[in-house]
Structure formats: structure tokens, C-alpha cells
Design an enzyme around this catalytic site. Structure first.
Site, PDB file in Angstrom:
ATOM      1  CE  LYS A 116      47.014 -48.943 127.015  1.00 32.93           C
ATOM      2  NZ  LYS A 116      48.483 -48.919 126.665  1.00 32.93           N
ATOM      3  CD  GLU A 200      44.298 -45.209 133.535  1.00 32.83           C
ATOM      4  OE1 GLU A 200      44.140 -46.294 133.733  1.00 32.83           O
ATOM      5  OE2 GLU A 200      45.166 -44.576 133.030  1.00 32.83           O
ATOM      6  CD  GLU A 275      55.100 -47.639 129.203  1.00 33.41           C
ATOM      7  OE1 GLU A 275      55.948 -47.479 128.289  1.00 33.41           O
ATOM      8  OE2 GLU A 275      53.909 -47.213 129.177  1.00 33.41           O
ATOM      9  CD  GLU A 288      51.360 -49.709 128.129  1.00 33.75           C
ATOM     10  OE1 GLU A 288      50.855 -50.530 127.790  1.00 33.75           O
ATOM     11  OE2 GLU A 288      52.173 -48.919 127.399  1.00 33.75           O
ATOM     12  CG  ASN A 290      55.173 -51.319 127.204  1.00 34.71           C
ATOM     13  OD1 ASN A 290      53.949 -51.613 127.065  1.00 34.71           O
ATOM     14  ND2 ASN A 290      55.874 -50.331 127.300  1.00 34.71           N
ATOM     15  CG  PHE A 348      56.109 -32.361 114.836  1.00 36.09           C
ATOM     16  CD1 PHE A 348      57.188 -32.448 114.906  1.00 36.09           C
ATOM     17  CD2 PHE A 348      55.101 -31.251 115.295  1.00 36.09           C
ATOM     18  CE1 PHE A 348      57.945 -31.654 115.642  1.00 36.09           C
ATOM     19  CE2 PHE A 348      55.983 -30.543 116.208  1.00 36.09           C
ATOM     20  CZ  PHE A 348      57.235 -30.681 116.473  1.00 36.09           C
TER      21      PHE A 348
HETATM   22  P1  ADP Z   1      50.780 -46.926 125.245  1.00 35.27           P
HETATM   23  O1  ADP Z   1      50.237 -48.206 125.334  1.00 35.27           O
HETATM   24  O2  ADP Z   1      50.280 -46.164 123.887  1.00 35.27           O
HETATM   25  O3  ADP Z   1      52.194 -46.820 125.582  1.00 35.27           O
HETATM   26  P2  ADP Z   1      49.982 -46.032 127.809  1.00 35.27           P
HETATM   27  O4  ADP Z   1      49.023 -46.273 128.915  1.00 35.27           O
HETATM   28  O5  ADP Z   1      51.357 -46.293 128.016  1.00 35.27           O
HETATM   29  O6  ADP Z   1      49.660 -46.101 126.287  1.00 35.27           O
HETATM   30  O7  ADP Z   1      50.047 -44.257 127.735  1.00 35.27           O
HETATM   31  C1  ADP Z   1      50.620 -43.617 126.866  1.00 35.27           C
HETATM   32  C2  ADP Z   1      50.934 -42.157 127.360  1.00 35.27           C
HETATM   33  O8  ADP Z   1      49.701 -41.293 127.676  1.00 35.27           O
HETATM   34  C3  ADP Z   1      51.804 -42.278 128.725  1.00 35.27           C
HETATM   35  O9  ADP Z   1      53.165 -42.105 128.614  1.00 35.27           O
HETATM   36  C4  ADP Z   1      51.250 -40.757 129.345  1.00 35.27           C
HETATM   37  O10 ADP Z   1      52.091 -39.666 128.847  1.00 35.27           O
HETATM   38  C5  ADP Z   1      49.941 -40.710 128.761  1.00 35.27           C
HETATM   39  N1  ADP Z   1      48.986 -41.163 129.925  1.00 35.27           N
HETATM   40  C6  ADP Z   1      48.448 -42.457 130.052  1.00 35.27           C
HETATM   41  N2  ADP Z   1      47.572 -42.526 130.932  1.00 35.27           N
HETATM   42  C7  ADP Z   1      47.715 -41.394 131.699  1.00 35.27           C
HETATM   43  C8  ADP Z   1      46.720 -40.847 132.669  1.00 35.27           C
HETATM   44  N3  ADP Z   1      45.806 -41.708 133.272  1.00 35.27           N
HETATM   45  N4  ADP Z   1      46.877 -39.496 132.916  1.00 35.27           N
HETATM   46  C9  ADP Z   1      47.835 -38.668 132.225  1.00 35.27           C
HETATM   47  N5  ADP Z   1      48.481 -39.176 131.361  1.00 35.27           N
HETATM   48  C10 ADP Z   1      48.461 -40.502 130.807  1.00 35.27           C
HETATM   49  P1  ADP Z   2      58.140 -47.884 123.761  1.00 35.68           P
HETATM   50  O1  ADP Z   2      56.731 -48.026 124.560  1.00 35.68           O
HETATM   51  O2  ADP Z   2      58.776 -49.110 123.673  1.00 35.68           O
HETATM   52  O3  ADP Z   2      58.703 -46.506 124.182  1.00 35.68           O
HETATM   53  P2  ADP Z   2      56.526 -46.850 121.816  1.00 35.68           P
HETATM   54  O4  ADP Z   2      55.196 -46.738 122.705  1.00 35.68           O
HETATM   55  O5  ADP Z   2      57.001 -45.545 121.176  1.00 35.68           O
HETATM   56  O6  ADP Z   2      57.572 -47.811 122.158  1.00 35.68           O
HETATM   57  O7  ADP Z   2      56.305 -47.958 120.409  1.00 35.68           O
HETATM   58  C1  ADP Z   2      55.029 -47.990 119.834  1.00 35.68           C
HETATM   59  C2  ADP Z   2      54.619 -49.348 119.596  1.00 35.68           C
HETATM   60  O8  ADP Z   2      54.963 -49.481 118.364  1.00 35.68           O
HETATM   61  C3  ADP Z   2      55.376 -50.376 120.552  1.00 35.68           C
HETATM   62  O9  ADP Z   2      54.495 -51.322 120.601  1.00 35.68           O
HETATM   63  C4  ADP Z   2      56.439 -50.825 119.905  1.00 35.68           C
HETATM   64  O10 ADP Z   2      56.542 -51.827 120.068  1.00 35.68           O
HETATM   65  C5  ADP Z   2      56.018 -50.518 118.352  1.00 35.68           C
HETATM   66  N1  ADP Z   2      57.165 -50.054 117.530  1.00 35.68           N
HETATM   67  C6  ADP Z   2      58.025 -48.988 117.766  1.00 35.68           C
HETATM   68  N2  ADP Z   2      58.821 -48.761 116.705  1.00 35.68           N
HETATM   69  C7  ADP Z   2      58.825 -50.066 115.924  1.00 35.68           C
HETATM   70  C8  ADP Z   2      59.605 -50.619 114.880  1.00 35.68           C
HETATM   71  N3  ADP Z   2      60.477 -49.932 114.312  1.00 35.68           N
HETATM   72  N4  ADP Z   2      59.049 -51.758 114.223  1.00 35.68           N
HETATM   73  C9  ADP Z   2      58.060 -52.392 114.815  1.00 35.68           C
HETATM   74  N5  ADP Z   2      57.367 -51.869 115.900  1.00 35.68           N
HETATM   75  C10 ADP Z   2      57.696 -50.792 116.298  1.00 35.68           C
HETATM   76 MG    MG Z   3      52.951 -47.035 127.047  1.00 43.92          MG
END
Ligand code: ADP
Ligand code: ADP
Ligand code: MG
Length: 668
Positions: A116, A200, A275, A288, A290, A348
Site C-alpha cells: 500500500k 492516513e 480501489e 490500493e 489489486n 456472525f
Molecule cells: P484491504 O487490502 O484489506 O482491502 P483497503 O485499503 O482496500 O484494504 O481497505 C479496506 C476497506 O477499509 C475499504 O474498502 C474501506 O471500507 C476502508 N478504508 C480503507 N482506508 C480508508 C480510509 N482512509 N478512510 C475510510 N475508510 C477506509
Molecule cells: P477483494 O478485494 O477481491 O474483494 P477481499 O478483500 O474480500 O477480496 O479478499 C480478501 C483477500 O482474501 C484477497 O486477497 C483475496 O485474494 C483473498 N481471498 C478471498 N477469497 C479467497 C479464497 N476463496 N481463496 C483464497 N484467497 C481468497
Molecule cells: Mg482493498
């Protein structure tokens, strides 16, 4: 085209890739761990190669094993799916060195977008708007508090290597920043083996909107519009849709252009996702990138008609994109609900086990009173399979397509009604609840949606007037079927009585039943109206009751209660009895059954392994103190006392397995 590819993944995404490969006439090799020997993916693939024990670190994450399997089978390329080795630049490079094609982006693009911190710097340089924050590394808790203060609270503390919603904490104060730093660092070290941290600004009540990009090895990049993934629990996506109800054409174009600019800047040459976190005012900031196929890619496929796995295979083979940006159009609306093995009624908590029943809705085109719709269900399981503790607890990704957002939501509601699962906890009723919520339907969503709409957790929804009629009709129909059978067996002739009282969660109503050619007309004399139930084929013992009530097609889940029936329609569940007037009178006088008093017990909320019991007999425990730690789904769940008390007895000890509802500790 390739003649054989290897799939370095498992579960639903492996099945998904095999389906496309088959359609393109490409043979498939499926690698598998001990836990997956009998899996659907292994069954479907043309060849299989065993690669080791269940833990991913000893199988799916071992590049050596994958390369060996490629050599052994003569596969020309590897699709990594998502997770596992999909975003591992070293693995992509290793394959390149071995002259094996990686069906994904080039190693440099993965590397540049791999963490990131690096990707955020890169994005900023490419002119993409990023979340305001500190671009450097955070050294210690004091440094974290100082930087957080400078950025201005609230802030988000993030692990550079984070993913899947892990390694993220929000802090509102210096104390929380210090604490959050330690927690994220520990989590990142454990989960990713990389404990670099950055901070951030936390955008409050934001939305998650992401752009799908697609590139080839000839410098072309297009975007396939956006997906909105704001319905999240603990920063993990639960419901996704495409397009986003937030965006207008102008914002879509601006976001798309930034995503394409970033992809071009890194020489991106496959499917990937940029994203963004977006404000309600449509401002947006890069989060980020992906560099892989995304879990929720099916909603994009449903609105564009493209197959992203096919596109990845074609670009990996060296083909040019067959279309330009101007050729792409959004058609209709698509929804995805992630069906997880978790118990929504118990906060959950993970709920692993066997799928005793697994009966998903039929895929393909459907017709309903609200219009035509399409159902797609991506899954890697069959009835009888087990959701094990070793991997992701996702059972299926249910998607629907309709002409408008409203129709896509209505069709998701219907498809969820038809999804029947038994044997473990699952979140189908929860997803149904969201589909029926006015706020969700209005599109006024944010990443805080679940926390705001279900502050006390999920306990189902109260039956609506329509659902009360539905439960009444279903119960009457089932009762008549059963009574008629019993009478036939006893030689007693057809049913004579057609006047009943129906009790729904102890509220009674009078009904009179008229049998018609199409089904039953059920008169509700107290309300001066009647409802019509048509075309029910239900037979005693069946768990799903399908019918049409007043022109509306429905499926209810039914089971026998200790008396009467338990009927669930979407998120509403009730205990329903069909009584003769005389019994109804007596029943109304019965005192309500009181649930057993468990207030003095600490109960294991899920099946799992006892890691520790942290109290001893005679000990005084305060509310909120840790009583035990239970491990399930690779997660340690801390079980806390819900009240003060003195420990009278302790059930299991560390190392024992416990069942759901098993008593861990009893207070005096
Ligand atoms: P990951 O690699 O776990 O997907 P992300 O950086 O994409 O991490 O963040 C996951 C989620 O966290 C985002 O979809 C968003 O809902 C929330 N998030 C991340 N960064 C921020 C931010 N700076 N402010 C508010 N929400 C955030
Ligand atoms: P995405 O960002 O694609 O919506 P998520 O953030 O929910 O997916 O997924 C979290 C992480 O776990 C991602 O790095 C994804 O590649 C991994 N992941 C999710 N589902 C699976 C699975 N069934 N097998 C292996 N890795 C998975
Ligand atoms: Mg993400």
C-alpha cells in the site's frame, strides 16, 4: 491459444477458471491439498496434482510445488486466482524465469502495486488523488500519535502489506493511535510477515468504489466501469454491485481515467482493480490497486457481457484487446451477495461444518412478476461437502442481474429465498434483510451501513403484513396436507373442517379456507379480506415451500417446531400453529415458555478448540474480563464475561474441542 493451463488455487475461483478454460477448449490441471482431494474443482479438472497437507503454507503457497506440477503435466501457463500466490511478484518472476506463462500482470506491475505504501506513492506521482496522510513509515507508538495528530483525527492506521480487511485500525485519539499502532504491527507481522505501518486520514462514512481495468501486452488499457462495495463488515466486502448508485457519468469518467492512467503508468497488462474510497459528495481518493482478478468480478461481467478470465488468458497469451473504451457500455445492473459460513444470529461467528443440504437457486434466466432476471452462482462446493477451518469460509457468490437497480435487488431477494443450506450457520437471512431495507434500496449506503443499521447485531426482521399472510397461507396449506394424509391413512375420508385459527408468534387470527382449482383461497374474516395461494407442490418433509401468494412468487423455508411449524421468509422467521377454535382457546391460555436461564453461564458461541481457559474455580471475575479463548477458522475468539461473578465450575480445559452452546464456565 494455450492447450493446457494449471490452476494454482482452489474452491469457487478454481471452478470459475475451469469453466472458462473448457469453453475455450483449454485443458486444465488442478493442484490440490489433502483437504481438497474430493473437491468440485478437482472433479471438474482434466488432470490433478497433489501438492501437500491442508495448511496453505504447506501446499497452495509453495511455488516449488506449483512449478513441479507444471513440469509434470506440461501445462503452459498458470492462473493464480485470487489470494495465495496471485499477488506475489516473486512467484510471477519465477514462472517467467522458468518460461511458464503467468496469467496475470507482469512482475514489475505487481511489485509496484504490491504494497500500500509504494502503490500510494506511485499513484500520487501518476496524478491520481490519494487519501491525505503521511507517506513515510511509522517507527513506534509515539511517532504514530505525533503523525496522527498532524494529519488530524480520525485517522486510519494501516499495514502496508495488509489485505482482506486485516491490518487496519481507526484511531480517534492519541491513546488509540498508540494502541492501534501496536495492534496493527502485531497483526501484520503474524498475518503478512511484513510489519511496515503507515497512517492516513480516515474518511468518515465513505463509500468503496473501485474501477476494473484491463490491459494487454501491447500498451492498451481500458476500464470496465466501477463496482460499489460499500456493504462491508469489519472492512470486508459482503455485498457488491455494478454500476455504483453514487456515480454520475462525469465522475465515472474521471475515476475511470485516473485508474487507466495509473495502470498505464505501471505497464499494466492484465485484469486489475483500482480501489477508491469516495465521499458522499463524490470526491474520491485512491486506496490500493489489486493486481489480480477480484472476488466480485462477476458483477462486472454481468453488466458488460465480458468474461474476465477469458480476457486474462488472452492477454497472457499475447493477444491484443479486441475492443476500445468507446465500444464498452453498461447494460443493466448486477448484485453480488457473498454467502459465508457464519452465523448472523450469533454475532456472525464463524460456523464451519458439513453442508448437510446445499440447494442453490437455478442459474440462468428467470421470470418474475417484477420482470426478467438472471441468476449466477459461483461456488466450489456441493451438497455433502465440508467448509473446513483451513481456508476462506465463503460458500458461494450469488449474483443477479436485472434491467435496473431495483430489479437487480428484487431478483437478489428472490434468489436468496431459493438458496437452501443446512448443516451450518450461513448469512442468507442477513443478506435478505439488507435487500429488503429501504435505506439499501434507496442507495444511500456507506461502509458504516452494517454497523449503523444493525447496531445490536442481527436478530432477523419482524414479518411484514405480506409475510404474515404468507406464513398463514403456508401453514394452513401444510396443515391441510398433513391432516388429509392422516385421514386417508385412517380411512376417514376428506377434510371436513375448513375454519381454523392461525397463531403467528402467539398472535392469533381467524381463517376460512376455500379450495379452488388453482389452490386455496384463505379468507381472513376479522380483516374482511382474503388471500390466494396458488401452485404449491409442497410435500410433507420438504424444507422449502414454493408457491404464489396473490400473484407474487415466493419460497419459504419450513421445518417442524416442537409444536406447529417454524417458517422463514427472507429475514423474518416465526413460530406458526394452525389450531381448531377449541384448541386455540386453550392455547391462548398457556403461559409462554421461558427460555432456560443461561445468565450464569459462559457458553461457547461456536464449535472450536479451547486455546485457554483464563479463570479458575473461586475466582472473582468482572464483566468484560477474558474467560476463555476459542480457536475456530484460524481465528482466536476471545470469550468475555457478560457479568460480574464468582467462578463455580469450569467445563473444558485447554486443548479440548467444544461444541456450540457448550458451557465453558459457570458462575455461582
Ligand atoms: P484491504 O487490502 O484489506 O482491502 P483497503 O485499503 O482496500 O484494504 O481497505 C479496506 C476497506 O477499509 C475499504 O474498502 C474501506 O471500507 C476502508 N478504508 C480503507 N482506508 C480508508 C480510509 N482512509 N478512510 C475510510 N475508510 C477506509
Ligand atoms: P477483494 O478485494 O477481491 O474483494 P477481499 O478483500 O474480500 O477480496 O479478499 C480478501 C483477500 O482474501 C484477497 O486477497 C483475496 O485474494 C483473498 N481471498 C478471498 N477469497 C479467497 C479464497 N476463496 N481463496 C483464497 N484467497 C481468497
Ligand atoms: Mg482493498
Amino acid at each position: 491459444m494455450f492447450s493446457k493451463i494449471l490452476i494454482a488455487n482452489r474452491g469457487e475461483i478454481a471452478v470459475r477458471i475451469i469453466k472458462t478454460a473448457r469453453r475455450l477448449g483449454i485443458k486444465t490441471v488442478q493442484v490440490y491439498s489433502e483437504a481438497d482431494a474430493d473437491s468440485l474443482a478437482v472433479e471438474m479438472a482434466d488432470e490433478k496434482v497433489f501438492i501437500g497437507p491442508p495448511p496453505a503454507a504447506q501446499s497452495y503457497l509453495l511455488a516449488d510445488k506449483i512449478v513441479e506440477a507444471v513440469r509434470q503435466t506440461g501445462a503452459e501457463a498458470v492462473h493464480p486466482g485470487f489470494g495465495f500466490l496471485s499477488e506475489n511478484a516473486g512467484f510471477a518472476q519465477r514462472l517467467a524465469d522458468e518460461k511458464i506463462v503467468f496469467i496475470g500482470p507482469n512482475p514489475h506491475a505487481i511489485e509496484a502495486m504490491g504494497d500500500k505504501i509504494t502503490s500510494k506513492k506511485f499513484a500520487a506521482e501518476a496524478g491520481v488523488s490519494t487519501v491525505p496522510g503521511y507517506m513515510g513509515l511509522i517507527d513506534d507508538a509515539e511517532h504514530a500519535a505525533r503523525i496522527a495528530g498532524e494529519i488530524g483525527y480520525p485517522v486510519m492506521i494501516k499495514a502496508s502489506a495488509g489485505g482482506g480487511g486485516k491490518g487496519i485500525r481507526v484511531a480517534w485519539t492519541d491513546a488509540e493511535a498508540r494502541e492501534g499502532f501496536g495492534a496493527v504491527k502485531a497483526e501484520a507481522k503474524g498475518a503478512f510477515g511484513d510489519d511496515r505501518i503507515f497512517i492516513e486520514k480516515f474518511i468518515t462514512s465513505p463509500r468503496h468504489v473501485e474501477i476494473q481495468v484491463l490491459g494487454d501486452k501491447h500498451g492498451n488499457v481500458v476500464h470496465l466501469f466501477e463496482r460499489e462495495c460499500s456493504i462491508q463488515r469489519r472492512n470486508q466486502k459482503v455485498i457488491e454491485e455494478a454500476p455504483s448508485p453514487l456515480l454520475d457519468a462525469k465522475t465515472r469518467e474521471a475515476m475511470g481515467a485516473q485508474a487507466v492512467a495509473l495502470a498505464k503508468a505501471v505497464g499494466y497488462d492484465s485484469a486489475g482493480t483500482v480501489e477508491f474510497v469516495a465521499g458522499q459528495d463524490k470526491s474520491f481518493y485512491f486506496l490500493e490497486m489489486n493486481t489480480r482478478l477480484q472476488v466480485e468480478h462477476p458483477v462486472t461481467e454481468l453488466i458488460t457481457g465480458l468474461d474476465l478470465v477469458e480476457q486474462m488468458i488472452r492477454s497472457a497469451y499475447g493477444e491484443k484487446l479486441a475492443f476500445e473504451q468507446k465500444d464498452l457500455k453498461i447494460k443493466g445492473w448486477a448484485m453480488e451477495g457473498r454467502i459465508y459460513a457464519e452465523d448472523p444470529y450469533r454475532k456472525f461467528l464463524p460456523s464451519i461444518g458439513r453442508l448437510v443440504r446445499y440447494d442453490p437457486p437455478k442459474e440462468g434466466e428467470h421470470q418474475a412478476e417484477f420482470g426478467d432476471y438472471v441468476v449466477r452462482n459461483d461456488t466450489g462446493v456441493r451438497e455433502g461437502d465440508e467448509i473446513s477451518m483451513f481456508y476462506d469460509p465463503m460458500i458461494a457468490k450469488l449474483c443477479t442481474w436485472g434491467e435496473t437497480r431495483e430489479k437487480a435487488i428484487d431478483s437478489m431477494g428472490r434468489a436468496l429465498e431459493d438458496f437452501h443450506i443446512e448443516g451450518l450457520g450461513q448469512n442468507v437471512p442477513f443478506l435478505s434483510a439488507v435487500m429488503d431495507q429501504e435505506r439499501f434500496r434507496s442507495g444511500k449506503i456507506s461502509t458504516a451501513y452494517i454497523a449503523e443499521e444493525f447496531p445490536e447485531g442481527f436478530h432477523g426482521l419482524e414479518p411484514t403484513p405480506f409475510q404474515q399472510d404468507l406464513m398463514t397461507a403456508v401453514a394452513v396449506c401444510m396443515q391441510r396436507t398433513q391432516v388429509a394424509r392422516a385421514r386417508r391413512a385412517g380411512g376417514a375420508g376428506p377434510i371436513e373442517r375448513e375454519a381454523w385459527r392461525v397463531s403467528i408468534d402467539r398472535v392469533q387470527r381467524e381463517v376460512r379456507v376455500f379450495v379452488t382449482e388453482a389452490g386455496l383461497d384463505i379468507e381472513l374474516p376479522e380483516e374482511g379480506r382474503s388471500v390466494r395461494l396458488e401452485s404449491s407442490q409442497w410435500r410433507p418433509g420438504e424444507a422449502q415451500f414454493k408457491g404464489v401468494l396473490d400473484g407474487r412468487v415466493f419460497t419459504a423455508t419450513v421445518r417442524a417446531g416442537h409444536d406447529g411449524f417454524v417458517i422463514r421468509h427472507r429475514a423474518a422467521e416465526a413460530h406458526v400453529l394452525v389450531l381448531t377454535p377449541k384448541v386455540a382457546e386453550l392455547y391462548a391460555r398457556l403461559p409462554e415458555k421461558v427460555a432456560a436461564d443461561t445468565s450464569k453461564m459462559v457458553i461457547s458461541p461456536m464449535p472450536g478448540l479451547v486455546v485457554s481457559i483464563d479463570v479458575t474455580v473461586g475466582q472473582e471475575v468482572k464483566e468484560g474480563e477474558t474467560v476463555a479463548v476459542i480457536e475456530a477458522m484460524k481465528m482466536q475468539n476471545i470469550i468475555k464475561a457478560e457479568r460480574d461473578g464468582v467462578v463455580k465450575s469450569v467445563g473444558p480445559t485447554a486443548g479440548d474441542s467444544v461444541a456450540a452452546d457448550e458451557v465453558l464456565v459457570e458462575f455461582a
